[in-house]
Design a protein around this motif. Structure first.
Motif, PDB file in Angstrom:
ATOM      1  N   GLY A  59       0.894  -1.153   0.000  1.00 36.89           N
ATOM      2  CA  GLY A  59       0.000   0.000   0.000  1.00 36.89           C
ATOM      3  C   GLY A  59       0.931   1.200   0.000  1.00 36.89           C
ATOM      4  O   GLY A  59       1.569   1.497  -1.006  1.00 36.89           O
ATOM      5  N   PRO A  60       1.122   1.839   1.163  1.00 34.13           N
ATOM      6  CA  PRO A  60       2.143   2.887   1.253  1.00 34.13           C
ATOM      7  C   PRO A  60       3.524   2.243   1.085  1.00 34.13           C
ATOM      8  O   PRO A  60       3.690   1.065   1.418  1.00 34.13           O
ATOM      9  N   PRO A  61       4.505   2.971   0.594  1.00 33.22           N
ATOM     10  CA  PRO A  61       5.828   2.371   0.369  1.00 33.22           C
ATOM     11  C   PRO A  61       6.349   1.608   1.592  1.00 33.22           C
ATOM     12  O   PRO A  61       6.384   2.134   2.702  1.00 33.22           O
ATOM     13  N   GLY A  62       6.716   0.330   1.362  1.00 29.82           N
ATOM     14  CA  GLY A  62       7.284  -0.502   2.413  1.00 29.82           C
ATOM     15  C   GLY A  62       6.289  -1.060   3.415  1.00 29.82           C
ATOM     16  O   GLY A  62       6.675  -1.729   4.368  1.00 29.82           O
ATOM     17  N   HIS A  63       5.005  -0.804   3.190  1.00 31.80           N
ATOM     18  CA  HIS A  63       3.979  -1.218   4.147  1.00 31.80           C
ATOM     19  C   HIS A  63       2.774  -1.830   3.430  1.00 31.80           C
ATOM     20  O   HIS A  63       2.555  -1.609   2.248  1.00 31.80           O
ATOM     21  N   ALA A  64       1.982  -2.577   4.190  1.00 32.35           N
ATOM     22  CA  ALA A  64       0.844  -3.301   3.638  1.00 32.35           C
ATOM     23  C   ALA A  64      -0.328  -2.381   3.325  1.00 32.35           C
ATOM     24  O   ALA A  64      -0.582  -1.393   4.013  1.00 32.35           O
ATOM     25  N   HIS A  65      -1.056  -2.769   2.295  1.00 37.91           N
ATOM     26  CA  HIS A  65      -2.299  -2.104   1.908  1.00 37.91           C
ATOM     27  C   HIS A  65      -3.347  -2.365   2.994  1.00 37.91           C
ATOM     28  O   HIS A  65      -3.422  -3.451   3.553  1.00 37.91           O
ATOM     29  N   GLY A  66      -4.167  -1.386   3.286  1.00 35.02           N
ATOM     30  CA  GLY A  66      -5.194  -1.524   4.320  1.00 35.02           C
ATOM     31  C   GLY A  66      -6.166  -2.659   4.062  1.00 35.02           C
ATOM     32  O   GLY A  66      -6.644  -3.305   4.998  1.00 35.02           O
ATOM     33  N   GLY A  67      -6.470  -2.927   2.799  1.00 35.83           N
ATOM     34  CA  GLY A  67      -7.367  -4.033   2.470  1.00 35.83           C
ATOM     35  C   GLY A  67      -6.755  -5.388   2.776  1.00 35.83           C
ATOM     36  O   GLY A  67      -7.448  -6.328   3.176  1.00 35.83           O
ATOM     37  N   ILE A  68      -5.456  -5.501   2.620  1.00 35.10           N
ATOM     38  CA  ILE A  68      -4.750  -6.739   2.964  1.00 35.10           C
ATOM     39  C   ILE A  68      -4.770  -6.925   4.474  1.00 35.10           C
ATOM     40  O   ILE A  68      -4.997  -8.034   4.980  1.00 35.10           O
ATOM     41  N   ILE A  69      -4.567  -5.853   5.212  1.00 33.64           N
ATOM     42  CA  ILE A  69      -4.638  -5.914   6.671  1.00 33.64           C
ATOM     43  C   ILE A  69      -6.032  -6.376   7.099  1.00 33.64           C
ATOM     44  O   ILE A  69      -6.174  -7.250   7.957  1.00 33.64           O
ATOM     45  N   ALA A  70      -7.060  -5.821   6.481  1.00 35.67           N
ATOM     46  CA  ALA A  70      -8.440  -6.214   6.788  1.00 35.67           C
ATOM     47  C   ALA A  70      -8.665  -7.692   6.484  1.00 35.67           C
ATOM     48  O   ALA A  70      -9.318  -8.408   7.260  1.00 35.67           O
ATOM     49  N   THR A  71      -8.112  -8.170   5.380  1.00 36.78           N
ATOM     50  CA  THR A  71      -8.255  -9.576   5.008  1.00 36.78           C
ATOM     51  C   THR A  71      -7.646 -10.487   6.072  1.00 36.78           C
ATOM     52  O   THR A  71      -8.252 -11.481   6.479  1.00 36.78           O
ATOM     53  N   ILE A  72      -6.458 -10.155   6.528  1.00 36.55           N
ATOM     54  CA  ILE A  72      -5.767 -10.969   7.536  1.00 36.55           C
ATOM     55  C   ILE A  72      -6.560 -10.987   8.846  1.00 36.55           C
ATOM     56  O   ILE A  72      -6.759 -12.039   9.455  1.00 36.55           O
ATOM     57  N   LEU A  73      -7.035  -9.836   9.273  1.00 38.29           N
ATOM     58  CA  LEU A  73      -7.820  -9.756  10.507  1.00 38.29           C
ATOM     59  C   LEU A  73      -9.126 -10.539  10.374  1.00 38.29           C
ATOM     60  O   LEU A  73      -9.516 -11.276  11.297  1.00 38.29           O
ATOM     61  N   ASP A  74      -9.792 -10.404   9.244  1.00 39.93           N
ATOM     62  CA  ASP A  74     -11.043 -11.127   8.999  1.00 39.93           C
ATOM     63  C   ASP A  74     -10.804 -12.636   9.051  1.00 39.93           C
ATOM     64  O   ASP A  74     -11.591 -13.384   9.644  1.00 39.93           O
ATOM     65  N   GLU A  75      -9.728 -13.089   8.432  1.00 43.20           N
ATOM     66  CA  GLU A  75      -9.421 -14.522   8.416  1.00 43.20           C
ATOM     67  C   GLU A  75      -9.149 -15.040   9.832  1.00 43.20           C
ATOM     68  O   GLU A  75      -9.630 -16.111  10.202  1.00 43.20           O
ATOM     69  N   ALA A  76      -8.404 -14.295  10.623  1.00 41.10           N
ATOM     70  CA  ALA A  76      -8.117 -14.710  12.000  1.00 41.10           C
ATOM     71  C   ALA A  76      -9.401 -14.802  12.820  1.00 41.10           C
ATOM     72  O   ALA A  76      -9.603 -15.762  13.576  1.00 41.10           O
ATOM     73  N   MET A  77     -10.277 -13.824  12.671  1.00 36.01           N
ATOM     74  CA  MET A  77     -11.539 -13.860  13.405  1.00 36.01           C
ATOM     75  C   MET A  77     -12.403 -15.024  12.932  1.00 36.01           C
ATOM     76  O   MET A  77     -13.058 -15.687  13.736  1.00 36.01           O
ATOM     77  N   GLY A  78     -12.397 -15.288  11.636  1.00 35.34           N
ATOM     78  CA  GLY A  78     -13.184 -16.393  11.098  1.00 35.34           C
ATOM     79  C   GLY A  78     -12.713 -17.744  11.595  1.00 35.34           C
ATOM     80  O   GLY A  78     -13.517 -18.640  11.866  1.00 35.34           O
ATOM     81  N   LYS A  79     -11.411 -17.922  11.727  1.00 35.09           N
ATOM     82  CA  LYS A  79     -10.859 -19.195  12.199  1.00 35.09           C
ATOM     83  C   LYS A  79     -11.291 -19.499  13.633  1.00 35.09           C
ATOM     84  O   LYS A  79     -11.417 -20.659  14.020  1.00 35.09           O
ATOM     85  N   VAL A  80     -11.527 -18.474  14.426  1.00 38.31           N
ATOM     86  CA  VAL A  80     -11.939 -18.655  15.821  1.00 38.31           C
ATOM     87  C   VAL A  80     -13.242 -19.451  15.912  1.00 38.31           C
ATOM     88  O   VAL A  80     -13.454 -20.221  16.853  1.00 38.31           O
ATOM     89  N   ASN A  81     -14.101 -19.329  14.919  1.00 35.53           N
ATOM     90  CA  ASN A  81     -15.385 -20.025  14.943  1.00 35.53           C
ATOM     91  C   ASN A  81     -15.226 -21.541  14.934  1.00 35.53           C
ATOM     92  O   ASN A  81     -16.132 -22.264  15.327  1.00 35.53           O
ATOM     93  N   LYS A  82     -14.057 -22.026  14.510  1.00 37.18           N
ATOM     94  CA  LYS A  82     -13.815 -23.470  14.512  1.00 37.18           C
ATOM     95  C   LYS A  82     -13.809 -24.040  15.926  1.00 37.18           C
ATOM     96  O   LYS A  82     -14.068 -25.217  16.121  1.00 37.18           O
ATOM     97  N   PHE A  83     -13.517 -23.227  16.942  1.00 39.21           N
ATOM     98  CA  PHE A  83     -13.557 -23.713  18.315  1.00 39.21           C
ATOM     99  C   PHE A  83     -14.963 -24.171  18.686  1.00 39.21           C
ATOM    100  O   PHE A  83     -15.136 -25.030  19.532  1.00 39.21           O
ATOM    101  N   ARG A  84     -15.960 -23.584  18.065  1.00 33.96           N
ATOM    102  CA  ARG A  84     -17.349 -23.964  18.320  1.00 33.96           C
ATOM    103  C   ARG A  84     -17.896 -24.859  17.209  1.00 33.96           C
ATOM    104  O   ARG A  84     -19.077 -25.153  17.168  1.00 33.96           O
ATOM    105  N   ASN A  85     -17.025 -25.245  16.269  1.00 31.58           N
ATOM    106  CA  ASN A  85     -17.391 -26.125  15.170  1.00 31.58           C
ATOM    107  C   ASN A  85     -18.528 -25.540  14.322  1.00 31.58           C
ATOM    108  O   ASN A  85     -19.487 -26.232  13.990  1.00 31.58           O
ATOM    109  N   VAL A  86     -18.406 -24.242  14.026  1.00 34.61           N
ATOM    110  CA  VAL A  86     -19.408 -23.595  13.176  1.00 34.61           C
ATOM    111  C   VAL A  86     -18.734 -22.926  11.987  1.00 34.61           C
ATOM    112  O   VAL A  86     -17.579 -22.496  12.064  1.00 34.61           O
ATOM    113  N   LEU A  87     -19.467 -22.868  10.903  1.00 33.49           N
ATOM    114  CA  LEU A  87     -19.064 -22.074   9.748  1.00 33.49           C
ATOM    115  C   LEU A  87     -19.895 -20.804   9.845  1.00 33.49           C
ATOM    116  O   LEU A  87     -21.126 -20.859   9.939  1.00 33.49           O
ATOM    117  N   ALA A  88     -19.230 -19.660   9.875  1.00 30.64           N
ATOM    118  CA  ALA A  88     -19.924 -18.384  10.043  1.00 30.64           C
ATOM    119  C   ALA A  88     -19.381 -17.379   9.035  1.00 30.64           C
ATOM    120  O   ALA A  88     -18.200 -17.407   8.702  1.00 30.64           O
TER     121      ALA A  88
END
Length: 168
Positions: A59-88
């Motif tokens: 995104g900005p020189p030498g740093h990640a694009h904000g959309g990529i950061i959002a993608t990583i955060l979204d994926e981490a939050m989504g993986k948490v749902n596996k503790f309850r064995n749900v697809l959300a």
């Protein structure tokens, strides 16, 4: 030592797994994807991924694009749902960007559950650097779904998920 297990894809126990995982964030079958590898820490109930971002995520020189950061955060939050064995699915998400996220340096994203009310799961995730500084944080609302019902509404017959026959 905390008990950890790898968490591949989005399938949950008791539901058929798709033959391929083309998810942009975690899919090992997506050559253009990020191929993030998460582990689930049973003791702390966190989804954790250690990674470095390549220049293609600039995104900005030498740093990640904000959309990529959002993608990583979204994926981490989504993986948490596996503790309850749900697809959300993500219903909403709020992100706070504290510091620029650097490319080519060791980073960690961790996600955890905040609360559950019926099908509604509230999760949180943070990206931190090697010094432990929090660079970005998100809170998201996820809505648990039944994949067979969801995909049947979109033209796939019941028992078929992502091209797999699951029922005779």
């Amino acid at each position: 030592m905390a008990k950890r297990k790898l968490s591949h894809g989005h399938a949950v126990a008791g539901k058929p797994k798709p033959r391929k995982n083309h998810c942009f964030a975690c899919g090992h079958d997506n050559p253009q994807g990020m191929r993030l590898k998460f582990s689930l820490d049973e003791e702390s109930r966190q989804a954790i991924c250690h990674f470095k971002l390549a220049r293609k995520y600039t995104g900005p020189p030498g740093h990640a694009h904000g959309g990529i950061i959002a993608t990583i955060l979204d994926e981490a939050m989504g993986k948490v749902n596996k503790f309850r064995n749900v697809l959300a699915l993500t219903g909403s998400m709020e992100i706070k960007y504290f510091k620029p996220v650097p490319l080519g340096q060791p980073l960690t994203v961790s996600g955890s559950e905040q609360s559950v009310d019926g099908r509604r799961h509230i999760n949180m995730a943070e990206i931190s650097n090697a010094k432990g500084e929090i660079l970005a944080r998100s809170t998201g609302t996820f809505i648990a779904i039944d994949p067979e019902k969801m995909f049947a509404r979109h033209g796939l017959p019941a028992g078929v998920i992502a091209g797999n026959k699951t029922k005779a």
